[in-house]
Enzyme design. Structure first.
Site, PDB file in Angstrom:
ATOM      1  CG  PHE A 106      -0.363  -0.160   2.536  1.00  0.00           C
ATOM      2  CD1 PHE A 106       0.110  -1.393   2.958  1.00  0.00           C
ATOM      3  CD2 PHE A 106      -0.264   0.917   3.407  1.00  0.00           C
ATOM      4  CE1 PHE A 106       0.678  -1.554   4.218  1.00  0.00           C
ATOM      5  CE2 PHE A 106       0.290   0.770   4.675  1.00  0.00           C
ATOM      6  CZ  PHE A 106       0.774  -0.471   5.075  1.00  0.00           C
ATOM      7  N   PRO A 107       0.514   2.224  -0.875  1.00  0.00           N
ATOM      8  CG  PRO A 107      -0.241   3.366  -2.740  1.00  0.00           C
ATOM      9  CD  PRO A 107      -0.580   2.223  -1.840  1.00  0.00           C
ATOM     10  CB  CYS A 108       3.255   4.634   3.275  1.00  0.00           C
ATOM     11  SG  CYS A 108       3.169   5.243   4.947  1.00  0.00           S
ATOM     12  CD  GLN A 109      -2.417   8.133   1.015  1.00  0.00           C
ATOM     13  OE1 GLN A 109      -2.922   7.148   1.520  1.00  0.00           O
ATOM     14  NE2 GLN A 109      -3.038   8.835   0.099  1.00  0.00           N
TER      15      GLN A 109
ATOM     16  CG  LEU B  82       5.172   2.226   7.622  1.00  0.00           C
ATOM     17  CD1 LEU B  82       4.367   3.518   7.583  1.00  0.00           C
ATOM     18  CD2 LEU B  82       4.352   1.096   7.026  1.00  0.00           C
TER      19      LEU B  82
END
Ligand SMILES: C[S@@+](CC[C@H](N)C(=O)[O-])C[C@H]1O[C@@H](n2cnc3c(N)ncnc32)[C@H](O)[C@@H]1O
Length: 340
Positions: free
Chosen positions: A88-91, A133
């Site tokens: 998942f793209p991490c925001q 992350l």
């Protein structure tokens, strides 16, 4: 034998070129216990969708359904599945609040994984992210992710693994998450997320094209300019074998390993070769080289990945740079499911 295998239905989120699918197909061939079967995927980038559809089909030859933008998926409409996979793209999201469901990941794509898993209750989660992350200013987000999984009923373990420790000469560290729904029995106490490390036997030379396309090479003028801005002596690129030039750290890697593959717009020049007629040889990676270094088998006689003709160098390089290194994923999935 096939009919006795446990079928694990998979929803492949953030699918890219289907790194999870590639690895699961390899595991399917090797495992006597399980067979993964993708029931649908979610992806929004057209070049990724085209690449995925060119390489993955249902058993009846039809395309798998792309459910599109994960934020717009109505979770109730999804077919049942046993495992959610996704890088998942991490925001980062607000980590204000405390445990027990007060954490609020809204506005992040992680929230959509949570929303879908809350409704569909897959037995397993298999997720990936960049190492940063779990470090520095992202650490509270990472802690919150683990808390939320705990609150929605998953026993989740994580590990950082490097592709170069498992057979591919690419320094690529990624953070992996594996989760099991607690009401289906927690993970064993001695559950390991770290497959046995294997010393590298094959180095970058074996992953490069025999006759690279001349278009990949920089001119002597461009090379002199790079030497200039990187502060290198005139003979710096006079190597005896083909090696990776780590553009970020401005040095030739003598360990015969490639730096992390990133989308080509980041740093296109990666390979330095022995000079020819006194001229330096310095070039980009070809697309096949990108994918070999992402774990794919590509030879004159066999290709594990097919590229739709309309996709450009930049689009394919971007897919490789953002993808899962499939040799590592195969080893990790095998290691995990051997313990279940
Ligand atoms: C890190 S890449 C995943 C790569 C993939 N695992 C592979 O092996 O190629 C993240 C992917 O998520 C996709 N993506 C981003 N936002 C999305 C959304 N809202 N819904 C579905 N996919 C999305 C991106 O287009 C990208 O391909």
């Amino acid at each position: 034998m096939e009919s006795k295998k446990e079928i694990i239905r998979v929803f492949e989120g953030f699918a890219g070129y289907g790194g999870a699918s590639y690895a699961m197909k390899r595991v399917n061939k090797l495992s006597r216990k399980i067979r993964f079967q993708v029931v649908g995927y979610s992806e929004i980038c057209q070049s990724a969708i085209d690449l995925y559809n060119a390489n993955h089909k249902q058993r009846n030859g039809k395309l798998l359904k792309n459910w599109g933008d994960i934020t717009k998926i109505k979770e109730i409409e999804l077919p049942d599945f046993d495992m959610f996979t996704g890088g998942f793209p991490c925001q980062p999201f607000s980590t204000a609040g405390s445990r027990n469901g007060e954490l609020d990941p809204r506005g992040s794509l992680f929230a959509d994984i949570v929303r879908i898993c809350r409704e569909k209750r897959p037995k397993y989660l298999f997720l990936e992210n960049v190492v940063s992350l779990c470090r520095g200013k992202c650490k509270p987000t990472y802690d919150a992710i683990l808390d939320i999984f705990d609150v929605i009923g998953y026993d989740v373990r994580t590990v950082i693994l490097n592709s170069a420790d498992y057979g591919i000469p690419q320094s690529r560290q990624r953070l992996w998450f594996f989760g099991k729904r607690k009401d289906s029995g927690s993970l064993p106490d001695d559950f390991s997320m770290t497959p046995k490390i294997v010393p590298l036997k094959h180095f970058i030379e074996e992953f490069l094209d025999e006759h690279p396309n001349e278009e990949l090479y920089r001119t002597q003028l461009q090379i002199d300019h790079i030497k200039d801005i990187h502060g290198k002596p005139q003979d710096y690129f006079h190597v005896a074998e083909r090696l990776c030039y780590d553009y970020y750290n401005r040095k030739i890697r003598t360990d015969r390993i490639c730096m992390t593959i990133t989308p080509p717009n980041h740093n296109v020049v990666r390979i330095v070769e022995p000079p020819v007629n006194g001229m330096d040889r310095f070039r980009k990676l070809s697309i096949d080289e990108h994918f070999r270094l992402m774990g794919f088998k590509i030879t004159d006689k066999y290709r594990e990945i097919h590229y739709p003709e309309h996709l450009t160098y930049r689009e394919l390089g971007e897919r490789a740079g953002n993808g899962w290194e499939i040799n590592l994923v195969t080893i990790l999935l095998k290691h995990i499911f051997n313990q279940l």
